[in-house]
Design a protein around this motif. Structure first.
Motif, PDB file in Angstrom:
ATOM      1  N   MET A   1       0.817  -1.213   0.000  1.00 29.30           N
ATOM      2  CA  MET A   1       0.000   0.000   0.000  1.00 29.30           C
ATOM      3  C   MET A   1       0.855   1.269   0.000  1.00 29.30           C
ATOM      4  SD  MET A   1      -3.029  -1.093   2.643  1.00 29.30           S
ATOM      5  CE  MET A   1      -3.774   0.532   2.559  1.00 29.30           C
ATOM      6  N   ASN A   2       2.110   1.153   0.417  1.00 26.86           N
ATOM      7  CA  ASN A   2       2.988   2.319   0.480  1.00 26.86           C
ATOM      8  C   ASN A   2       3.874   2.428  -0.764  1.00 26.86           C
ATOM      9  OD1 ASN A   2       3.869   4.615   2.023  1.00 26.86           O
ATOM     10  ND2 ASN A   2       5.809   3.548   2.373  1.00 26.86           N
ATOM     11  N   ASP A   3       3.375   1.952  -1.871  1.00 25.23           N
ATOM     12  CA  ASP A   3       4.141   1.973  -3.106  1.00 25.23           C
ATOM     13  C   ASP A   3       4.522   3.399  -3.516  1.00 25.23           C
ATOM     14  OD1 ASP A   3       5.265   0.654  -5.442  1.00 25.23           O
ATOM     15  OD2 ASP A   3       3.642   1.614  -6.557  1.00 25.23           O
ATOM     16  N   ASP A   4       3.625   4.362  -3.264  1.00 20.66           N
ATOM     17  CA  ASP A   4       3.908   5.758  -3.607  1.00 20.66           C
ATOM     18  C   ASP A   4       4.404   6.562  -2.412  1.00 20.66           C
ATOM     19  OD1 ASP A   4       1.589   5.565  -2.231  1.00 20.66           O
ATOM     20  OD2 ASP A   4       0.362   6.727  -3.633  1.00 20.66           O
ATOM     21  N   ARG A   5       4.746   5.897  -1.322  1.00 16.31           N
ATOM     22  CA  ARG A   5       5.336   6.497  -0.118  1.00 16.31           C
ATOM     23  C   ARG A   5       4.433   7.553   0.523  1.00 16.31           C
ATOM     24  NH1 ARG A   5       8.728   6.630  -4.085  1.00 16.31           N
ATOM     25  NH2 ARG A   5       8.598   8.896  -4.284  1.00 16.31           N
ATOM     26  N   VAL A   6       3.132   7.295   0.543  1.00 14.96           N
ATOM     27  CA  VAL A   6       2.204   8.248   1.154  1.00 14.96           C
ATOM     28  C   VAL A   6       1.844   7.850   2.581  1.00 14.96           C
ATOM     29  CG1 VAL A   6       1.233   8.952  -1.048  1.00 14.96           C
ATOM     30  CG2 VAL A   6       0.197   7.042   0.186  1.00 14.96           C
ATOM     31  N   LEU A   7       2.092   6.596   2.955  1.00 17.34           N
ATOM     32  CA  LEU A   7       1.762   6.167   4.320  1.00 17.34           C
ATOM     33  C   LEU A   7       2.887   6.490   5.293  1.00 17.34           C
ATOM     34  CD1 LEU A   7       0.083   2.696   3.659  1.00 17.34           C
ATOM     35  CD2 LEU A   7      -0.937   4.971   3.677  1.00 17.34           C
ATOM     36  N   TRP A   8       4.126   6.335   4.855  1.00 19.91           N
ATOM     37  CA  TRP A   8       5.282   6.679   5.673  1.00 19.91           C
ATOM     38  C   TRP A   8       6.484   6.860   4.752  1.00 19.91           C
ATOM     39  CZ3 TRP A   8       3.657   1.578   5.277  1.00 19.91           C
ATOM     40  CH2 TRP A   8       4.595   0.648   4.826  1.00 19.91           C
ATOM     41  N   LYS A   9       7.500   7.513   5.295  1.00 21.00           N
ATOM     42  CA  LYS A   9       8.751   7.613   4.554  1.00 21.00           C
ATOM     43  C   LYS A   9       9.453   6.262   4.584  1.00 21.00           C
ATOM     44  CE  LYS A   9       8.484  12.064   3.755  1.00 21.00           C
ATOM     45  NZ  LYS A   9       8.385  12.613   2.384  1.00 21.00           N
ATOM     46  N   LEU A  10      10.529   6.171   3.856  1.00 24.99           N
ATOM     47  CA  LEU A  10      11.231   4.893   3.783  1.00 24.99           C
ATOM     48  C   LEU A  10      11.863   4.541   5.125  1.00 24.99           C
ATOM     49  CD1 LEU A  10      12.906   5.186   0.293  1.00 24.99           C
ATOM     50  CD2 LEU A  10      10.797   4.014   0.916  1.00 24.99           C
ATOM     51  N   GLY A  11      12.117   3.253   5.316  1.00 19.95           N
ATOM     52  CA  GLY A  11      12.694   2.772   6.557  1.00 19.95           C
ATOM     53  C   GLY A  11      11.969   1.524   7.007  1.00 19.95           C
ATOM     54  N   THR A  12      12.461   0.933   8.098  1.00 22.74           N
ATOM     55  CA  THR A  12      11.859  -0.304   8.606  1.00 22.74           C
ATOM     56  C   THR A  12      11.086  -0.114   9.899  1.00 22.74           C
ATOM     57  OG1 THR A  12      13.957  -0.805   9.706  1.00 22.74           O
ATOM     58  CG2 THR A  12      13.608  -1.758   7.531  1.00 22.74           C
ATOM     59  N   LEU A  13      11.322   0.979  10.624  1.00 23.10           N
ATOM     60  CA  LEU A  13      10.587   1.173  11.868  1.00 23.10           C
ATOM     61  C   LEU A  13       9.103   1.468  11.638  1.00 23.10           C
ATOM     62  CD1 LEU A  13      10.522   1.290  14.907  1.00 23.10           C
ATOM     63  CD2 LEU A  13      11.293   3.666  14.805  1.00 23.10           C
ATOM     64  N   PRO A  14       8.711   2.369  10.724  1.00 25.28           N
ATOM     65  CA  PRO A  14       7.270   2.597  10.507  1.00 25.28           C
ATOM     66  C   PRO A  14       6.510   1.329  10.111  1.00 25.28           C
ATOM     67  CG  PRO A  14       8.538   4.394   9.562  1.00 25.28           C
ATOM     68  CD  PRO A  14       9.519   3.358   9.961  1.00 25.28           C
ATOM     69  N   PRO A  15       6.989   0.552   9.125  1.00 26.78           N
ATOM     70  CA  PRO A  15       6.244  -0.681   8.836  1.00 26.78           C
ATOM     71  C   PRO A  15       6.303  -1.686   9.988  1.00 26.78           C
ATOM     72  CG  PRO A  15       8.276  -0.607   7.560  1.00 26.78           C
ATOM     73  CD  PRO A  15       8.101   0.739   8.175  1.00 26.78           C
ATOM     74  N   GLY A  16       7.387  -1.633  10.783  1.00 27.05           N
ATOM     75  CA  GLY A  16       7.454  -2.508  11.952  1.00 27.05           C
ATOM     76  C   GLY A  16       6.404  -2.141  12.986  1.00 27.05           C
ATOM     77  N   LEU A  17       6.218  -0.834  13.229  1.00 19.90           N
ATOM     78  CA  LEU A  17       5.183  -0.392  14.171  1.00 19.90           C
ATOM     79  C   LEU A  17       3.804  -0.831  13.711  1.00 19.90           C
ATOM     80  CD1 LEU A  17       6.432   3.262  14.895  1.00 19.90           C
ATOM     81  CD2 LEU A  17       6.712   1.245  16.347  1.00 19.90           C
TER      82      LEU A  17
END
Length: 690
Positions: free
Chosen positions: A599-615
């Protein structure tokens, strides 16, 4: 109506007074007072209202005549005055002695105005000083006073003025003494409180790293003199004013003065240099300062204009503010650049180890005790890194603090470039009785773009445009804002392998994930005994009152985020996490991660990184661990309490100031460098030093 009958006064003044009606009354009263009342008062006061009997029989006739006159005066006085007034006069006589004409002459009342007395004083030219006047003024009301009927604390003069008695004055003095004592007590308490605050400030200042915050600090012992940098500041102020006057001199075609100011500015710059204290100044600084002062005096006489100078200073201030903002952006850019680079010494180490590894025979490239790799009864660690030196510190610190090293198994995964170096290092430096295994992420054939959303996004044109072509900065300051999120580590699969632990280690039940920028300081086997209460992830929570919460990482303006997450939910830290792989499989954690990453293909849910998707992936599936297991911030926070670091099981250098970089904070580096053997031939050969 008949007119009133006139009195038979022969005098014209009397007749005129009769025509004025009651206007003749005041002279009559004055005459009565002078000829009747005054003698009566005099005799009554003199006799005290009593008849004195003379002891000399020869003066009996004269005394009888005097007593008869006094008695007559007393009767007349009683008919005119009230009993209270007569009693007051008698009381005053008892207190001050017998009243006589001399007393009234020496103590005249302001209300007794006689022309004879005034003429007498004018004729004799008596000069009365201020002290005598004050004494006469204080004594003029003594004869006619009343005492307070209750306690005698107040004396009331006949004209209504009150005078305090000695008792009341004494009480007032006691009250003033008590007030002064209370004030002194309050001042003393304030002084004690101030001393406590100063002592507390001094204690807090001991924890401040002077190397990070700068050399100048009023709390440092070498700066006991509060003006130790006064000369430096004065010379810098002189340079500023010289720049102002040089602009004015140039605008007014005073080229000689302009050249002189420019010359002095250069000399002062050379004398000050990078000095922050007077002791650091060049020995020529005093001479330069005096010479500059003389030029500024000359410029002030010729060019001073308050309005123009204030405008010029304001312009310089705005220019300096813009320069500061630009330098901050450059600093951010350079720190991000330094954080994502590998020092030459570590690169040298990796290259030398790689060469020597591929020179080894194949049979010597294997690690012992490979049977422990899938034993769920042992303590398993997952470490994903491309930094040989950092990985060695993690393994060495864990083993050196472990109670049973033979039960610990390390699973290392690196990239193809560092695979040989990582193997060679641990073949040369095995972790004691512990088991270690190194794998290459490029050999995970199941990890491809059809299965992994990150790899699929990397192949997309939009991602390539974002990372490699579009909006490339032409200046340092222009590229600082997005450089952090353009860091290749966010696209490295080593950074995303943490979401595929069951696929990599399918036969394990629990595994402890460690970042490569941590140091282990205590035995970690207690983490396997922590009851996660059905949760998948065990981590230390990092949220405070308003930071490290979900709204700091996720875009809650997006409806998908707003519907599924609480913006005030507490964040937690990657770096040391205990994962229950059985629960992971039951709850399909990898599938949840794939959903949100897609869902974050266009980076609108969060910036890049592993902590936001981890949360998001472990939302409501994370068990909080005690904070003593994991202390964070050694890579960016200079004010962490030393006892907090010493008591932590794991110290984490999260942030840009990694311990292997030159920009690392010096007071935190020893926690990391103690686990490096700087006498090792490979480390010496690559000029690695503490």
């Amino acid at each position: 109506m008949a007119s009133p009958k006139r009195l038979p006064y022969s005098s014209a003044g009397a007749g005129g007074g009769a025509r004025r009606g009651s206007g003749a009354l005041p002279p009559v009263v004055v005459l009565v007072f002078l000829f009747v009342l005054a003698p009566s008062i005099f005799f009554v006061v003199r006799s005290g209202g009593h008849v004195h009997v003379a002891s000399d029989p020869r003066g009996a006739d004269g005394n009888q005549e005097t007593d008869w006159q006094e008695q007559l005066a007393t009767n007349n006085l009683k008919s005119l005055l009230s009993k209270e007034v007569i009693d007051a006069i008698a009381t005053s006589q008892q207190e001050t002695g017998t009243l006589n004409l001399d007393f009234f002459r020496d103590h005249p009342s302001p209300s007794w105005k006689t022309d004879d007395l005034v003429d007498h004083k004018m004729n004799t030219n008596l000069v009365v000083d201020d002290k005598a006047k004050a004494q006469n003024s204080s004594a003029e009301h003594v004869p006619l006073i009343y005492k307070s009927p209750k306690d005698g604390s107040v004396i009331v003069h006949a004209d209504g003025h009150q005078v305090d008695t000695a008792a009341k004055i004494a009480r007032r003095k006691l009250r003033e003494i008590r007030r002064e004592k209370r004030a002194m007590d309050l001042v003393r308490k304030d002084d004690e409180a101030l001393v406590k605050l100063e002592n507390a400030a001094i204690e807090r200042s001991k924890a401040v790293d002077s190397a990070v915050l700068g050399k100048y600090s009023i709390w440092r012992k070498e700066n006991e003199n509060e003006n130790s940098d006064s000369t430096v500041r004065l010379m810098r102020d002189q340079i500023i004013m010289a720049r102002v006057y040089s602009v004015l001199a140039k605008s007014k075609n005073k080229h000689g003065l302009y050249q002189e100011l420019q010359s002095r500015i250069k000399e002062s710059h050379r004398a000050v240099g990078e000095a922050t204290a007077d002791a650091d100044l060049h020995r020529s600084a005093p001479d330069r300062m005096r010479a500059m002062g003389q030029v500024l005096t000359k410029a002030r006489e010729e060019l001073y204009d308050c309005k123009v100078i204030s405008q010029r200073l304001r312009a310089m201030l705005q220019s300096a503010d813009e320069q500061v903002r630009s330098l901050k952006k450059q600093s951010t850019f350079l720190s991000q650049l330094a954080a994502k680079t590998i020092p030459n010494s570590i690169h040298c180490l990796s290259m030398r180890l790689t060469i020597d590894y591929y020179l080894l025979p194949v049979e010597k490239r294997k690690f012992p005790r490979s049977e422990n790799l899938e034993n769920p009864e042992l303590y398993h660690y997952a470490l994903f890194s491309d930094n040989v030196l950092a990985a060695s510190v993690v393994v060495n610190s864990t083993i050196m603090n472990a109670k049973e090293p033979e039960k610990h198994v390390f699973h290392l995964v690196t990239d193809k470039l560092n695979f040989g170096a990582m193997n060679m290092w641990f073949l040369l430096n095995p972790p004691g009785k512990a088991t270690i295994h190194v794998e290459n992420v490029d050999e995970f054939k199941w990890l491809n773009s059809s299965y992994c959303p990150v790899l699929r996004q990397l192949e997309s044109a939009a991602m390539k445009e974002f990372y490699f072509k579009a909006d490339r900065p032409t200046t340092l300051s222009a590229g600082s804002s997005n450089l952090k999120y353009r860091n290749p580590k966010y696209l490295s699969m080593l950074n995303h392998l943490r979401f595929y632990l069951p696929e990599i280690y399918p036969k394990l039940d629990k595994i402890l994930f460690l970042d490569d920028d941590i140091v282990v300081q205590k035995d970690l086997t207690g983490l396997w005994d922590v009851d996660l209460n059905g949760m998948v992830n065990g981590a230390v929570f990092t949220c405070g009152e308003s930071f490290h919460r979900f709204d700091k990482y996720l875009n809650f303006s997006n409806p998908h985020i707003a519907r599924n997450f609480d913006p005030n939910a507490c964040g937690w830290a990657y770096g040391m996490n205990i994962f229950d792989l059985k629960q992971w499989k039951n709850k399909d954690i990898t599938g949840i991660y794939h959903k949100w990453q897609t869902m974050n293909d266009d980076r609108v849910l969060w910036k890049l990184g592993t902590l936001p998707p981890g949360l998001m992936t472990f939302y409501k599936l994370t068990h909080p661990l005690d904070k003593s297991w994991h202390v964070l911030g050694l890579g960016y926070n200079p004010s962490i309490d030393r006892s907090e670091i010493d008591n932590a099981a794991v110290a984490h250098y999260n942030g840009n100031m990694k311990p292997w970089l030159e920009l690392a904070m010096t007071k935190y580096r020893p926690y990391w460098t103690r686990y490096i053997k700087y006498d090792h031939p490979y480390i010496r050969g690559c000029n690695l030093s503490e």
